[in-house]
Design an enzyme around this catalytic site. Structure first.
Site, mmCIF file in Angstrom:
data_model
loop_
_atom_site.group_PDB
_atom_site.id
_atom_site.type_symbol
_atom_site.label_atom_id
_atom_site.label_comp_id
_atom_site.label_asym_id
_atom_site.label_seq_id
_atom_site.Cartn_x
_atom_site.Cartn_y
_atom_site.Cartn_z
ATOM 1 C CG HIS A 14 -9.293 -2.847 4.773
ATOM 2 N ND1 HIS A 14 -10.388 -3.156 5.786
ATOM 3 C CD2 HIS A 14 -8.137 -3.206 5.190
ATOM 4 C CE1 HIS A 14 -9.662 -3.692 6.656
ATOM 5 N NE2 HIS A 14 -8.157 -3.369 6.552
ATOM 6 C CG HIS A 16 -2.797 -2.806 6.312
ATOM 7 N ND1 HIS A 16 -3.104 -1.982 7.253
ATOM 8 C CD2 HIS A 16 -4.095 -3.670 6.470
ATOM 9 C CE1 HIS A 16 -4.233 -2.090 7.941
ATOM 10 N NE2 HIS A 16 -5.123 -3.445 7.303
ATOM 11 C CG HIS A 194 -8.665 -2.292 10.803
ATOM 12 N ND1 HIS A 194 -8.182 -0.955 10.285
ATOM 13 C CD2 HIS A 194 -7.974 -3.237 10.341
ATOM 14 C CE1 HIS A 194 -7.316 -1.339 9.148
ATOM 15 N NE2 HIS A 194 -7.243 -2.888 9.236
ATOM 16 C CD GLU A 197 -9.024 -8.121 11.388
ATOM 17 O OE1 GLU A 197 -8.509 -6.971 12.154
ATOM 18 O OE2 GLU A 197 -8.363 -8.719 10.475
ATOM 19 C CG ASP A 275 -6.595 -6.653 5.808
ATOM 20 O OD1 ASP A 275 -6.282 -5.454 5.941
ATOM 21 O OD2 ASP A 275 -6.844 -7.407 6.525
ATOM 22 C CG ASP A 276 -2.477 -7.091 5.604
ATOM 23 O OD1 ASP A 276 -1.780 -5.929 5.575
ATOM 24 O OD2 ASP A 276 -3.410 -7.205 6.239
#
Ligand code: ADE
Ligand code: ZN
Length: 336
Positions: A14, A16, A194, A197, A275-276
């Site tokens: 996961h 991005h 997703h 969340e 994630d980010d």
């Protein structure tokens, strides 16, 4: 703990790629491409990372993505991520990208795809990190645009591992995207989304029942629905959880409140991801270390999480087994 975690062979599932854009690189690319960011300095951009929820983050994330314009930009972004991932013990990365963020600005799909996939090939060869690419549809845009994006991607189908669904969750349920997921399934692509969340547990159910996904990205809100948790455990549906993201986007007030350990205890195949990472204060290794400290996870728990990540990849069985054997050798060597 730090050294143990970074040596654990693991997968990141996961991530991005646009979320790995560090402020320093954002300003360097802005200069290279002669574009102006809506922030005056690295410090001012970092100061904007004081998020209150998912949307407050997405606003900054889309604003910084404007610096990504050429194949070289996407190459540099991706290779920099793979270097950090390799340093964190990542042996396999299944990477998300958001083509609509770029094609809407006039950057051709092929430019985005070529830059990313060339870096992935070099990452495999030079860093020993195997990787695959998952095309995410932006759910805040109409499903017809997701379908148009899918059609634009079809000539490059062989370069894709799967499709996913991201961006603003609440009010944009999985059920809207059934048609494009049906097309992706017919193409033999892997399916993830997703869900849960910020959105309700029902979105997790929709992603499973209507989209037919094989993994749920995040899924924290599944805990509100105990029969759903039992089902996730029974069916072995992996959750790609991102603890530092959840903390920074205020899904949980404190990392100590995160439900990852409870869901793992309930038998759900939980994984830890970043994630980010450029926006949320840590790459995957830091996510493992800080989550372990907050939740009191043991080395055995961390080994379980790394094993889950390898088992949850979309790799062929023989490659999965080889990585799990490496993990066993590493964790076994560490045992007292
Ligand atoms: N795009 C990038 N990161 C995301 C996240 N955590 N949730 C939804 N969309 C995203
Ligand atoms: Zn995400």
């Amino acid at each position: 703990m730090d050294e143990f975690v970074r040596g654990l062979p693991k997968a990141e599932l996961h991530l991005h790629i646009e979320g790995t854009l560090e402020p320093e690189m954002a300003f360097a690319l802005a200069e290279r491409n002669d574009v102006t960011l809506p922030y005056r300095s690295v410090e001012e951009l970092r100061a904007a990372y004081d998020f209150t929820d998912l949307q407050s983050f997405l606003d900054v994330y889309y604003a910084t993505a404007v610096v990504l314009q050429t194949e070289a930009d996407f190459y540099d972004l991706t290779f920099a991520y793979l270097q950090r991932a390799a340093a964190d013990g990542v042996r396999r990365a299944e990477i998300f990208f958001d083509p609509q963020t770029h094609t809407a600005r006039g950057v051709p799909f092929e430019v985005v795809l070529t830059g990313i996939t060339e870096a992935m090939a070099d990452g495999r060869e030079r860093l020993g990190v195997s990787s695959g690419l998952i095309l995410c549809f932006l759910r805040h845009l109409p499903p017809e645009e997701a379908m148009a994006t899918f059609e634009e991607a079809l000539p490059y189908r062989d370069r894709l591992l799967g499709v996913g669904l991201d961006s603003s969750e609440v009010g944009n349920p999985p059920e809207l995207f059934v048609d494009v997921y049906d097309r992706a399934r017919a193409e033999g692509l892997h399916l993830v989304a997703h869900a849960g969340e910020e959105g309700p547990a029902d979105y997790v159910r929709q992603a499973l029942d209507l989209l037919g996904v094989e993994r749920i990205d995040h899924g924290v809100r599944a805990e509100d629905d105990p029969p759903l948790v039992s089902r996730l455990a029974r069916e072995g549906i992996p959750l790609t959880m991102c603890p530092l993201s959840n903390l920074r986007l205020r899904v949980f007030d404190r990392l100590e409140d995160h439900n990852l350990a409870r869901l793992m205890e309930a038998g759900v195949k939980v994984t830890i991801n970043s994630d980010d990472p450029a926006f949320f204060g840590g790459y995957v290794g830091t996510n493992y270390v800080e989550t372990a400290a907050a939740l009191g996870l043991t080395r055995a728990d961390l080994t379980r999480l790394a094993r889950n990540s390898l088992e949850a990849t979309f790799l062929p069985a023989d490659e999965k087994e080889a990585l799990v054997a490496e993990l066993d050798a590493y964790a076994g060597a560490d045992a007292p």
